[in-house]
Design an enzyme around this catalytic site. Structure first.
Site: not given
Length: 182
Positions: A70, A107
């Site tokens: 993005r 994560e």
């Protein structure tokens, strides 16, 4: 920024961001920028506000570096406005030719980011751009990649910052300019 005020532009951007609960996994509130891209006035507002910030705070920037994927949407538009170049930081294995990479923690897993060897010159003044700052892992990796290339990271630009996740702490000493905070 002649068409509307800063506050009007920020309001338009805020109204264009959608929230999707439990995406991509349960417990995550996903912030979707797709409506910004669909609406020319919202996209222009984002680029206008980034341009205003960079011209006021980083007049000597020489290159924008955008994160996969993005950052590629906002970075080239801003670079064109500023009259500077744009380089890509991608996931490992996506760029041709000689590359430089860094590993970083996600994560629940690990990843690698890379840039073409000649995309950034030693000493070049760069700003790193992406759509979102959450935990800071990807932006931190991009800053580490710039350091490895001996570039001077002047700061980071994001459309959205999720403040509760403290991602900005992870990329210190680099500053973060965000248009919208949650």
């Amino acid at each position: 920024m002649a068409d509307s005020t800063r506050e009007e532009k920020l309001k338009r951007i805020n109204e264009s961001i959608r929230a999707f609960p439990d995406f991509p996994t349960k417990g995550i509130l996903f912030r979707d920028i797709c409506p910004i891209l669909k609406d020319p006035k919202s996209l222009t507002a984002v680029i206008d506000l980034f341009e205003e910030y960079v011209r006021q705070n980083h007049q000597d920037v020489e290159l924008l570096v955008g994160l996969d994927a993005r950052g590629f949407l906002f970075g080239p538009l801003l670079a064109q406005r500023l009259g500077i170049g744009f380089s890509l930081v991608r996931k490992r294995g996506k760029l041709p030719g000689p590359t430089v990479s860094v590993a970083y923690d996600l994560e629940y897993s690990k990843a690698e980011a890379e840039i073409q060897e000649d995309a950034v010159a030693p000493g070049q003044k760069v700003l790193v751009i992406d759509d979102l700052l959450a935990t800071g892992g990807t932006l931190n990796a991009a800053c580490a990649l710039m350091k490895k290339q001996q570039a001077n990271v002047m700061g980071c630009l994001v459309v959205i910052e999720i403040k509760d996740l403290h991602g900005a702490d992870k990329i210190k000493p680099h500053s973060v300019f965000s248009l919208v905070q949650y």
